[in-house]
Design an enzyme around this catalytic site. Structure first.
Site, mmCIF file in Angstrom:
data_model
loop_
_atom_site.group_PDB
_atom_site.id
_atom_site.type_symbol
_atom_site.label_atom_id
_atom_site.label_comp_id
_atom_site.label_asym_id
_atom_site.label_seq_id
_atom_site.Cartn_x
_atom_site.Cartn_y
_atom_site.Cartn_z
ATOM 1 C CG ASN A 115 36.260 38.531 46.892
ATOM 2 O OD1 ASN A 115 37.272 38.300 47.565
ATOM 3 N ND2 ASN A 115 36.227 39.497 46.002
ATOM 4 N N GLY A 188 41.065 42.652 51.131
ATOM 5 C CA GLY A 188 39.823 42.612 51.912
ATOM 6 C C GLY A 188 39.228 43.988 52.103
ATOM 7 C CD GLU A 210 42.859 43.667 45.333
ATOM 8 O OE1 GLU A 210 42.185 44.152 44.418
ATOM 9 O OE2 GLU A 210 42.536 42.625 45.915
ATOM 10 C CB CYS A 244 37.746 43.960 45.085
ATOM 11 S SG CYS A 244 38.988 42.935 44.326
ATOM 12 C CD GLU A 334 33.708 47.183 47.672
ATOM 13 O OE1 GLU A 334 34.080 46.535 46.688
ATOM 14 O OE2 GLU A 334 34.379 47.301 48.707
#
Length: 388
Positions: A115, A188, A210, A244, A334
Site C-alpha cells: 500500500n 502487512g 506493524e 493502515c 478491516e
C-alpha cells in the site's frame, strides 16, 4: 534457497567487521539514500503511479518527502540516540558505575507491504541503518514497478553485503523466513503476521509487526463537524483508503450524525470533484482480488454517497454507508478501501465498551471539545496511536 543463505552469511560476516557500528559510516549511508531518493524522484513517482494510481503530490507527501524528512530527523538525532547513558547505581552494587550501552542487532529482514511500497520498505531501513545493522529488504510483489525501482535505487547506493533487495514474489518471503535473522520487521495483514511470528520463533528472533485493524473515528456531539468532516475525508480516502492508520469506520453521536454526513458529502465533492472516477489524481485499488473484496463489502441499500466503480481501472468512488450495525459484513474485518461505514452511539461509555470488546486497533481518532471525554477515551481504550 542457497542464494539467500549465501546473502545472509555475507551480511553477517560484513557486520562482524564492525564497520556498520561507526557513526560516520551510518551517517554517510543515510546521505547516500537521501541523494538517491532526490535524483530518482521522477522515476519513483512514475512507478507509484503505475502501481497505485498515486498523483505526484501524493507520492511526494506520503512516500518520497516522508522518507527525506525521516532521514533528516534521524541524522539530527543519531549522535544523541547512539551514545551511552549513565544510570544511577543501586546500593548493592556500591563501588561500580552503571551505564546503558546500545548495540545493533546484526542482520535485519524487512518485509514491505504494497500500500505504501516505497515508504514502508525504506522507513524501517532508515532505522536499521541508523542503528548500525545490515539489512535485506523484501519488496511487495503486488506493486511490481515500485519493487523494480527500489531494487535499482538500493543497488546504486549499497553493496549487497551491507544492504540488499530481494525478488518481490511471495515465495521469496517463505525462503527468507527459513533463514536465521537477528531481527524481522513486517508490515502487512494479521494472518501473514502470525506466520512471520511463528517462523521467527524457531530461532527466537525478535520481531516488529506493524499490522492494521478496524481503527475507530469517534465524533462526539460537541465536535467541530466541519473540521471533522474535512479531516476524516482526507485521512480515509488518501491512497483510496489503503492506509493502515486510515479511520476504518465513523462512530458518531446520534444527535450530530445527519449534520456530519452532510458535511462529509460536501467535503468529498470538494476534495475529489463531482465525479471522482474522472479525477486524474484519484488513485486505484491495487489489484482485482482486493477490488472484488471491497465491492462485496458495499451494501447498495445503505450507500448514501458514492458507490460507483470501474472494474477496468480498478477504481471505487469514495463511498459512505449509513444505518450500519456491527453485524454488517463491512464491520467484520478491516476494510482497507474507500468505503466508510457510519455507526451511532448515545453515550461515551457505550463507545469505550464496544471499542474494547474488539481487537485493539492500530489507530484511534476522536473529535470532541470536552477534555475530560477525550482523556477518558484515550486512557480507557486500547489502541496503537491515538489522535485527538
Amino acid at each position: 534457497n542457497d542464494k539467500y543463505t549465501r546473502l545472509v552469511k555475507l551480511q553477517k560476516a560484513f557486520f562482524n567487521e564492525h564497520i556498520t557500528r561507526e557513526i560516520p559510516f551510518r551517517l554517510c549511508a543515510l546521505d547516500r539514500l537521501a541523494e538517491a531518493l532526490v535524483s530518482r524522484e521522477k522515476q519513483l513517482g512514475e512507478a507509484l503511479h503505475t502501481d497505485l494510481g498515486k498523483s505526484a503530490f501524493e507520492s511526494y507527501a506520503t512516500e518520497i518527502g516522508f522518507l527525506l524528512h525521516e532521514i533528516r530527523t534521524t541524522k539530527n538525532h543519531l549522535q544523541n540516540w547512539a551514545r551511552n547513558r549513565r544510570r544511577p547505581t543501586p546500593l548493592f552494587l556500591f563501588g561500580s558505575k552503571s551505564r546503558i550501552h546500545y548495540e545493533p542487532y546484526g542482520c535485519a529482514l524487512i518485509i514491505a507491504p504494497w500500500n505504501y511500497p516505497l515508504q514502508l520498505a525504506l522507513s524501517p531501513l532508515i532505522g536499521a541503518i541508523a542503528a548500525g545493522n545490515c539489512a535485506i529488504v523484501k519488496p511487495s510483489g503486488e506493486a511490481p514497478r515500485t519493487a523494480v525501482a527500489l531494487q535499482e535505487l538500493i543497488d546504486e547506493c549499497f553493496e549487497e553485503e551491507y544492504i540488499a533487495v530481494t525478488d518481490a514474489d511471495l515465495g521469496t518471503t517463505e525462503l527468507l523466513l527459513q533463514e536465521r535473522f537477528d531481527y524481522i520487521f513486517y508490515t502487512g495483514g494479521v494472518e501473514y503476521g502470525r506466520h512471520v511470528m511463528q517462523a521467527a520463533s524457531r530461532h527466537l528472533t525478535p520481531v516488529t509487526l506493524e499490522l492494521g485493524g478496524k481503527s475507530p473515528c469517534i465524533v462526539d456531539d460537541d465536535a467541530d463537524l466541519k473540521a471533522a468532516a474535512r479531516r476524516i475525508v482526507w485521512g480515509k480516502f488518501l491512497n483510496c483508503g489503503q492506509t493502515c492508520v486510515a479511520p476504518d469506520y465513523i462512530y458518531c453521536h446520534r444527535e450530530v450524525k445527519d449534520t456530519l454526513l452532510k458535511q462529509i458529502q460536501k467535503q468529498i465533492r470538494k476534495q475529489f470533484g463531482k465525479s471522482p472516477l474522472d479525477n486524474k489524481n484519484y488513485g486505484k485499488i491495487i489489484n482485482e482480488k482486493h477490488f472484488n473484496r471491497i465491492q462485496n463489502l458495499i451494501d447498495p441499500a445503505k450507500v448514501i454517497c458514492g458507490g460507483n466503480a470501474c472494474p477496468e481501472t480498478l477504481q471505487i468512488e469514495p463511498t459512505v454507508m449509513d444505518q450500519v450495525t456491527f453485524e454488517d459484513a463491512v464491520m467484520q474485518a478491516e476494510i482497507f478501501g474507500p468505503v466508510m461505514p457510519v455507526l451511532t452511539f448515545d453515550s461515551i461509555e457505550e463507545v469505550i465498551r464496544k471499542v474494547n470488546s474488539m481487537a485493539h486497533p492500530l489507530a484511534l481518532y476522536i473529535f470532541a471539545q470536552e477534555k475530560a471525554i477525550c482523556e477518558k477515551v484515550t486512557s480507557e481504550c486500547g489502541f496503537g496511536g491515538g489522535c485527538i
